[in-house]
Design a protein around this motif. Sequence first.
Motif, mmCIF file in Angstrom:
data_model
loop_
_atom_site.group_PDB
_atom_site.id
_atom_site.type_symbol
_atom_site.label_atom_id
_atom_site.label_comp_id
_atom_site.label_asym_id
_atom_site.label_seq_id
_atom_site.Cartn_x
_atom_site.Cartn_y
_atom_site.Cartn_z
ATOM 1 N N GLY A 126 0.170 0.880 -3.769
ATOM 2 C CA GLY A 126 -0.771 1.511 -3.847
ATOM 3 C C GLY A 126 -0.453 3.199 -3.801
ATOM 4 N N ARG A 127 0.071 3.795 -4.116
ATOM 5 C CA ARG A 127 -0.197 5.002 -4.096
ATOM 6 C C ARG A 127 0.185 5.340 -5.842
ATOM 7 N N GLY A 184 -7.448 9.493 -2.108
ATOM 8 C CA GLY A 184 -7.620 8.996 -0.862
ATOM 9 C C GLY A 184 -6.255 8.479 -0.126
ATOM 10 N N ARG A 185 -5.573 8.362 -0.851
ATOM 11 C CA ARG A 185 -4.046 7.743 -0.241
ATOM 12 C C ARG A 185 -3.466 9.104 -0.219
ATOM 13 N N ASN A 186 -2.673 8.533 0.531
ATOM 14 C CA ASN A 186 -1.065 9.559 0.357
ATOM 15 C C ASN A 186 0.609 9.661 -0.811
ATOM 16 N N CYS A 187 0.489 10.091 -1.631
ATOM 17 C CA CYS A 187 1.264 9.390 -2.687
ATOM 18 C C CYS A 187 2.423 11.017 -2.179
ATOM 19 N N SER A 232 -1.378 5.979 -9.288
ATOM 20 C CA SER A 232 -2.738 6.204 -9.857
ATOM 21 C C SER A 232 -2.703 6.864 -11.435
ATOM 22 N N PRO A 284 1.201 -1.418 0.521
ATOM 23 C CA PRO A 284 0.201 0.264 0.499
ATOM 24 C C PRO A 284 0.783 1.399 0.069
ATOM 25 N N HIS A 285 2.199 1.026 0.172
ATOM 26 C CA HIS A 285 2.888 2.579 0.431
ATOM 27 C C HIS A 285 3.700 2.620 -0.933
#
Length: 392
Positions: free
Chosen positions: A229-230, A281-284, A232, A225-226
Motif C-alpha cells: 500500500g506504500r 497521503g500515505r507514509n512510505c 507509488s 496498507p503498510h
Amino acid sequence: MKTGRGWRVGIRDFLMMSSGTRQRPHLKGPNWVIILVCLVSIFLIGVYIYPPRNSAACYIFFSGSCSEQETVPVVPSRELTDEENAAQVVIREILKSSPIALKNPKIAFMFLTPGPLPFEMLWDKFFQGNDDRFTVYVHASREQPEHRSPHFVGRNIRSDKVDWGKISMVDAEKRLLMNALQDPDNQQFVLLSDSCVPLHHFDYVYNYLIFTNVSFIDCYDDPGPHGGGRYSEHMLPEVEYKDFRKGSQWFTMIRRHALLIMADSLYYKKFRLYCRPGMEGRNCYADEHYFPTLFRMVDPGGIANWSVTYVDWSERKWHPKSYKSQDVTPKLLRNITAFDTSLHFTSDEKKTVLTTPCIWNGIRRPCFLFARKFFPETLDNLMQLFSNSTAY
C-alpha cells in the motif's frame, strides 16, 4: 494408500503360501514400489544434470551447484532506458566478481545511533581477543559519544542528522558502508543500533557470517496498507509493484552487495523521491523498502530473506517490543537463539503472519545472532549472562 494395501496383501499371501496353500503371491504392490523408486531416481538424476535455477529450489537440492549468476533475473521484456542499461551493466559486473581470498577476512560492525552506546562494554567483552577479525564504525547523528572501550575509541565517522522514516536513514547506512569498504579486509558488513546486543560469542558469529556467500537482508511481500500500500506508480518503469518488498532495516551484507549499494543511483533516486512520509497521503519509509526491493530485483538468490537481528513485532505497534530488566532472563535468550524460522507480521488482514525457514548453506539453522530492542538498564543482567555461558 494403494501402495500400503498392496504390501499388506502380499505379506498375507506369503503367509498363506507358507502354511500349505498354493495361491500365488500378489505382486502388484512391489511392482508399483519398484516403478516409484525408478521415477524418483530419474528425477534426482535430472536435477543433478540440470541444476535448478530457482533460489528456493537451490536450497532444497544440491545448493552448491547453484551459482549466483544463475539466480540473476532474466532480462525484462520491455526496452530499458539508457540509465537502466547503464545500471544493469554495473550491477552485473559487481555480482560476477568473486570474493578475494584473504588470510584474515574481517567483519565490519556498523553502529547507527543517535548518541551514546549503552551496551558498549557488553560489545567490548564480545570483541575481546579478536582484534584482527573485526572493525567498528559508529555513526552518531545527534551527539558524538565518548567511548570507554578501546575497541570504539577513534571509530566515530562523520555523521549527519538522521530523521526517523526519511531517506536520511538510508543515507546514514550508505555512509557507514562507504567507510567500512575502505578496509579491503572487511568482507561482511553488519548494521546495528544502540539497542542491539550479541546473542552468541564472537567465534560463533564470525563462523556463521564469514563462511556464507549470501547477505542476510529481510525481504517479504506485504500486500497490506503498510507494505504494498506504500508503493507509488511514480517509481515506474524501473520499480514495478510486483517487486516492491518490505523488511527490517537491520542487515548483514557481503562485500559485493555493499559495493552494489554504493554504485546504485537509479533505484536509490526513485526511493528518495517517491518513498517518504506523507507521500500521496500515505507514509512510505525508505529504510524498510529500498534494500529489500533492490535485491529482489537484481539478485534475489543472493539474499537469505531474513535478518540475523531479532526484532519482535508481535505487538503490532509502530515500534517493536522493548525488553526491560525483568524481561531479560536466560529463558528469553535461549528462546531467541533457538528460533529456526523468521516470522513476518504483515498488514494484510487475510494473511497476517508469514514464516521464512532459516536455511544457511543448505541446512536449517537458528536464525538470530543479535537482538534488539533492549533498555540500557538491562546491561548488568546481560553482562552476567554473557560471562556465565559460552553462548546464551
